[in-house]
Design an enzyme around this catalytic site. Sequence first.
Site, short mmCIF file in Angstrom:
data_model
loop_
_atom_site.label_atom_id
_atom_site.label_comp_id
_atom_site.label_asym_id
_atom_site.label_seq_id
_atom_site.Cartn_x
_atom_site.Cartn_y
_atom_site.Cartn_z
N GLY A 111 45.36 42.51 -5.34
CA GLY A 111 46.72 43.01 -5.57
C GLY A 111 47.22 43.93 -4.46
N GLU A 134 39.42 37.61 -5.28
CA GLU A 134 39.38 37.25 -6.71
C GLU A 134 38.35 36.16 -7.00
OE1 GLU A 134 42.11 37.62 -4.88
OE2 GLU A 134 43.53 38.90 -5.96
N1 COA Z 1 39.48 47.93 -10.04
C1 COA Z 1 38.88 48.96 -10.69
N2 COA Z 1 38.09 49.84 -10.06
C2 COA Z 1 37.87 49.68 -8.75
C3 COA Z 1 38.45 48.63 -8.03
C4 COA Z 1 39.30 47.72 -8.72
N3 COA Z 1 39.92 46.71 -8.12
N4 COA Z 1 38.03 48.70 -6.74
C5 COA Z 1 37.23 49.78 -6.67
N5 COA Z 1 37.13 50.37 -7.87
C6 COA Z 1 36.36 51.57 -8.23
C7 COA Z 1 34.86 51.28 -8.29
O1 COA Z 1 34.52 50.74 -9.55
C8 COA Z 1 34.29 52.66 -8.06
O2 COA Z 1 34.38 53.39 -9.27
P1 COA Z 1 33.13 54.34 -9.71
O3 COA Z 1 33.07 55.41 -8.64
O4 COA Z 1 33.55 54.86 -11.04
O5 COA Z 1 31.92 53.47 -9.71
C9 COA Z 1 35.29 53.29 -7.08
O6 COA Z 1 36.48 52.53 -7.19
C10 COA Z 1 34.82 53.23 -5.64
O7 COA Z 1 34.52 51.88 -5.32
P2 COA Z 1 33.10 51.39 -4.74
O8 COA Z 1 32.93 49.95 -5.09
O9 COA Z 1 32.01 52.32 -5.16
O10 COA Z 1 33.37 51.57 -3.19
P3 COA Z 1 32.69 50.76 -2.00
O11 COA Z 1 33.06 51.49 -0.76
O12 COA Z 1 31.25 50.55 -2.26
O13 COA Z 1 33.40 49.32 -2.01
C11 COA Z 1 35.27 47.80 -2.19
C12 COA Z 1 34.78 49.21 -1.75
C13 COA Z 1 36.79 47.79 -2.06
C14 COA Z 1 34.67 46.73 -1.25
C15 COA Z 1 34.85 47.55 -3.64
O14 COA Z 1 35.26 48.67 -4.43
C16 COA Z 1 35.44 46.32 -4.24
O15 COA Z 1 34.98 45.22 -3.97
N6 COA Z 1 36.47 46.46 -5.12
C17 COA Z 1 37.05 45.37 -5.85
C18 COA Z 1 37.97 44.56 -4.95
C19 COA Z 1 38.53 43.38 -5.71
O16 COA Z 1 37.82 42.51 -6.15
N7 COA Z 1 39.86 43.36 -5.86
C20 COA Z 1 40.56 42.31 -6.54
C21 COA Z 1 40.66 42.59 -7.99
S1 COA Z 1 41.45 41.25 -8.86
#
Ligand code: COA
Length: 263
Positions: A111, A134
């Site tokens: 998003g 996704e």
């Molecule tokens: N929705 C909800 N929470 C999210 C999020 C999302 N799209 N993306 C990140 N967060 C949260 C994580 O759960 C984490 O929460 P916590 O501290 O309570 O565990 C926090 O944000 C930090 O993220 P984290 O994953 O620990 O950081 P990272 O540096 O290791 O990784 C990303 C960063 C962006 C690569 C990883 O967070 C990620 O893959 N996010 C999802 C991306 C995604 O799939 N987006 C499409 C959704 S349809």
Amino acid sequence: MAYENILFEVKDNVGILTINRPKVLNALNPKTLDEIEDVIDRISEENLARVLVITGAGDKAFVAGADISEFPKMNSLQARLFAKKGQDIFFKIEELPIPVIACVNGYALGGGCELAMSCDFIYASEKARFGQPEINLGIIPGFGGTQRLARLVGRAKAKEICMTGMQLSALEAKELGLVAQVFKPEELIDKTMEVAKSMANKAMVALRAIKEVINKGLEIDLRTGCALEAEAFATSFSSEDAKEGATAFLEKRKPVFKGSLIN
Ligand code: COA
């Protein structure tokens, strides 16, 4: 509406909308989407700003996607409504009659990438990462990603990005035409504001016409698009600011545009 998940301020006629949930990398939950919609509606109804900049709080993310913690609560019907809600709001951004710059300071995934693509152009930090991951959740983009990405980078690259869930660096995104310019992280917001303020002093009728004609023109055939351009050219030609533009040129001075929307 009091905002919990976003910040909004106006400086020198430039609105700055900051998605403000840094603990979850600015993920978009329904409340955040409602708040974004409220700001966009206010800008368009109350003429609050001449240019809008959208960015994310913190130094890690623009927006890391829709809020995944909402997904287990949703059934298929609710998922459709959630997709429709995001799409409708992003169309409002795309159709806002002022320039909108996405100032991408970090992750723009799912998003977040879709939000950035609904803006008129994207300025990115060297640290920004783009993607539609996704597929790694077993779903597909729902806020216009498959459609806008394919229009912006072409069919094959859009399929590769959506089918593999790969991430693109800011420079890769720039090479594909997704990003207009890349800046050092510490310079991104200042450079973005510089351009935004400069556009805020330009002719509003003409800016609005450029946005509308390019957006509509990409959806239709060239001849019909050029006909739209001629109409919009005429509209801009008869604006107050057009008179000032030509007069200032002939008087060898800088134009002072009023930014009025009067034709
Ligand atoms: N929705 C909800 N929470 C999210 C999020 C999302 N799209 N993306 C990140 N967060 C949260 C994580 O759960 C984490 O929460 P916590 O501290 O309570 O565990 C926090 O944000 C930090 O993220 P984290 O994953 O620990 O950081 P990272 O540096 O290791 O990784 C990303 C960063 C962006 C690569 C990883 O967070 C990620 O893959 N996010 C999802 C991306 C995604 O799939 N987006 C499409 C959704 S349809």
